[in-house]
Write a protein that holds these residues in place. Structure first.
Motif, PDB file in Angstrom:
ATOM      1  N   ILE A  10     -98.704 -52.058 101.907  1.00  0.00           N
ATOM      2  CA  ILE A  10     -98.538 -52.110 103.369  1.00  0.00           C
ATOM      3  C   ILE A  10     -97.086 -51.830 103.755  1.00  0.00           C
ATOM      4  O   ILE A  10     -96.822 -51.081 104.696  1.00  0.00           O
ATOM      5  CB  ILE A  10     -99.032 -53.467 103.929  1.00  0.00           C
ATOM      6  CG1 ILE A  10    -100.552 -53.562 103.795  1.00  0.00           C
ATOM      7  CG2 ILE A  10     -98.595 -53.647 105.378  1.00  0.00           C
ATOM      8  CD1 ILE A  10    -101.134 -54.917 104.126  1.00  0.00           C
ATOM      9  N   VAL A  11     -96.143 -52.386 103.019  1.00  0.00           N
ATOM     10  CA  VAL A  11     -94.717 -52.149 103.299  1.00  0.00           C
ATOM     11  C   VAL A  11     -94.387 -50.664 103.112  1.00  0.00           C
ATOM     12  O   VAL A  11     -93.708 -50.063 103.958  1.00  0.00           O
ATOM     13  CB  VAL A  11     -93.815 -53.042 102.417  1.00  0.00           C
ATOM     14  CG1 VAL A  11     -92.367 -52.594 102.483  1.00  0.00           C
ATOM     15  CG2 VAL A  11     -93.945 -54.494 102.827  1.00  0.00           C
ATOM     16  N   LEU A  12     -94.870 -50.058 102.027  1.00  0.00           N
ATOM     17  CA  LEU A  12     -94.600 -48.631 101.787  1.00  0.00           C
ATOM     18  C   LEU A  12     -95.196 -47.760 102.895  1.00  0.00           C
ATOM     19  O   LEU A  12     -94.541 -46.823 103.379  1.00  0.00           O
ATOM     20  CB  LEU A  12     -95.148 -48.213 100.423  1.00  0.00           C
ATOM     21  CG  LEU A  12     -94.399 -48.744  99.209  1.00  0.00           C
ATOM     22  CD1 LEU A  12     -95.130 -48.375  97.922  1.00  0.00           C
ATOM     23  CD2 LEU A  12     -92.975 -48.223  99.187  1.00  0.00           C
ATOM     24  N   ILE A  13     -96.414 -48.042 103.296  1.00  0.00           N
ATOM     25  CA  ILE A  13     -97.038 -47.278 104.385  1.00  0.00           C
ATOM     26  C   ILE A  13     -96.230 -47.426 105.672  1.00  0.00           C
ATOM     27  O   ILE A  13     -95.986 -46.451 106.382  1.00  0.00           O
ATOM     28  CB  ILE A  13     -98.507 -47.731 104.598  1.00  0.00           C
ATOM     29  CG1 ILE A  13     -99.363 -47.298 103.400  1.00  0.00           C
ATOM     30  CG2 ILE A  13     -99.062 -47.159 105.907  1.00  0.00           C
ATOM     31  CD1 ILE A  13    -100.764 -47.885 103.394  1.00  0.00           C
ATOM     32  N   THR A  14     -95.795 -48.609 105.962  1.00  0.00           N
ATOM     33  CA  THR A  14     -94.990 -48.861 107.157  1.00  0.00           C
ATOM     34  C   THR A  14     -93.671 -48.085 107.111  1.00  0.00           C
ATOM     35  O   THR A  14     -93.278 -47.448 108.088  1.00  0.00           O
ATOM     36  CB  THR A  14     -94.720 -50.366 107.330  1.00  0.00           C
ATOM     37  OG1 THR A  14     -95.967 -51.056 107.373  1.00  0.00           O
ATOM     38  CG2 THR A  14     -93.932 -50.654 108.587  1.00  0.00           C
ATOM     39  N   VAL A  15     -92.999 -48.126 105.963  1.00  0.00           N
ATOM     40  CA  VAL A  15     -91.717 -47.430 105.824  1.00  0.00           C
ATOM     41  C   VAL A  15     -91.899 -45.924 106.038  1.00  0.00           C
ATOM     42  O   VAL A  15     -91.150 -45.293 106.789  1.00  0.00           O
ATOM     43  CB  VAL A  15     -91.081 -47.722 104.440  1.00  0.00           C
ATOM     44  CG1 VAL A  15     -89.924 -46.768 104.157  1.00  0.00           C
ATOM     45  CG2 VAL A  15     -90.610 -49.159 104.371  1.00  0.00           C
ATOM     46  N   PHE A  16     -92.902 -45.330 105.391  1.00  0.00           N
ATOM     47  CA  PHE A  16     -93.126 -43.896 105.551  1.00  0.00           C
ATOM     48  C   PHE A  16     -93.528 -43.534 106.976  1.00  0.00           C
ATOM     49  O   PHE A  16     -93.125 -42.501 107.503  1.00  0.00           O
ATOM     50  CB  PHE A  16     -94.164 -43.386 104.542  1.00  0.00           C
ATOM     51  CG  PHE A  16     -93.636 -43.301 103.145  1.00  0.00           C
ATOM     52  CD1 PHE A  16     -92.624 -42.414 102.821  1.00  0.00           C
ATOM     53  CD2 PHE A  16     -94.132 -44.126 102.153  1.00  0.00           C
ATOM     54  CE1 PHE A  16     -92.123 -42.333 101.536  1.00  0.00           C
ATOM     55  CE2 PHE A  16     -93.647 -44.063 100.857  1.00  0.00           C
ATOM     56  CZ  PHE A  16     -92.636 -43.159 100.541  1.00  0.00           C
ATOM     57  N   SER A  17     -94.307 -44.375 107.626  1.00  0.00           N
ATOM     58  CA  SER A  17     -94.711 -44.125 109.012  1.00  0.00           C
ATOM     59  C   SER A  17     -93.505 -44.156 109.946  1.00  0.00           C
ATOM     60  O   SER A  17     -93.352 -43.299 110.812  1.00  0.00           O
ATOM     61  CB  SER A  17     -95.736 -45.151 109.470  1.00  0.00           C
ATOM     62  OG  SER A  17     -96.899 -45.063 108.702  1.00  0.00           O
ATOM     63  N   VAL A  18     -92.652 -45.149 109.776  1.00  0.00           N
ATOM     64  CA  VAL A  18     -91.458 -45.266 110.623  1.00  0.00           C
ATOM     65  C   VAL A  18     -90.523 -44.089 110.378  1.00  0.00           C
ATOM     66  O   VAL A  18     -89.979 -43.507 111.324  1.00  0.00           O
ATOM     67  CB  VAL A  18     -90.740 -46.621 110.381  1.00  0.00           C
ATOM     68  CG1 VAL A  18     -89.376 -46.648 111.035  1.00  0.00           C
ATOM     69  CG2 VAL A  18     -91.600 -47.764 110.889  1.00  0.00           C
ATOM     70  N   LYS A  19     -90.326 -43.692 109.112  1.00  0.00           N
ATOM     71  CA  LYS A  19     -89.452 -42.550 108.804  1.00  0.00           C
ATOM     72  C   LYS A  19     -89.981 -41.272 109.455  1.00  0.00           C
ATOM     73  O   LYS A  19     -89.218 -40.493 110.023  1.00  0.00           O
ATOM     74  CB  LYS A  19     -89.332 -42.360 107.289  1.00  0.00           C
ATOM     75  CG  LYS A  19     -88.403 -43.345 106.631  1.00  0.00           C
ATOM     76  CD  LYS A  19     -88.342 -43.147 105.141  1.00  0.00           C
ATOM     77  CE  LYS A  19     -87.362 -42.050 104.819  1.00  0.00           C
ATOM     78  NZ  LYS A  19     -87.156 -41.899 103.360  1.00  0.00           N
ATOM     79  N   SER A  20     -91.287 -41.055 109.388  1.00  0.00           N
ATOM     80  CA  SER A  20     -91.890 -39.867 109.986  1.00  0.00           C
ATOM     81  C   SER A  20     -91.704 -39.866 111.503  1.00  0.00           C
ATOM     82  O   SER A  20     -91.356 -38.850 112.105  1.00  0.00           O
ATOM     83  CB  SER A  20     -93.376 -39.816 109.641  1.00  0.00           C
ATOM     84  OG  SER A  20     -94.005 -38.745 110.281  1.00  0.00           O
TER      85      SER A  20
END
Length: 121
Positions: A10-20
């Motif tokens: 969940i943390v990794l998905i959140t990080v990639f979503s925010v970066k995008s």
């Protein structure tokens, strides 16, 4: 154990979503500010160019992409390029005929794919 793995995912998905999302906010698909058209154009008088080719390009998504390709093509000797983002093409005006392979390598060096190149003469 399973809770920890799910939390990491969940943390990794959140990080990639925010970066995008931040990348889009910063200036389109390429990130950062929009690359300006460079001043280093050869002569813009189209009648001075005897040759012209249209390059159909894949991968352009924003004005920054179009400006980047236009700048790269316009840096070739005795050329003046104009990119049409909507139609995904670049029109390259040349004082002497430039081989298709050189034009293709220039576009690919900029990070995009050439679909086809047509002579306009």
């Amino acid at each position: 154990m399973a809770t920890g793995i799910i939390s990491i995912i969940i943390v990794l998905i959140t990080v990639f979503s925010v970066k995008s999302y931040m990348k889009k906010l910063a200036g389109g698909c390429c990130g950062g500010t929009v690359e300006p058209k460079q001043k280093k154009y050869n002569n813009k008088n189209i009648s001075d160019y005897k040759f012209s080719k249209t390059i159909y390009i894949e991968g352009m998504k924003c004005k920054n992409c179009a400006n980047h390709i236009e700048n790269e093509l316009s840096h070739l000797e005795n050329t003046f390029a104009e990119v049409d983002l909507k139609n995904k093409l670049a029109k390259v005006n040349m004082k002497s005929d430039i081989e298709d392979q050189i034009l293709k390598r220039t576009v690919e060096k900029a990070g995009y794919s050439v679909i086809s190149i047509n002579n306009n003469n």
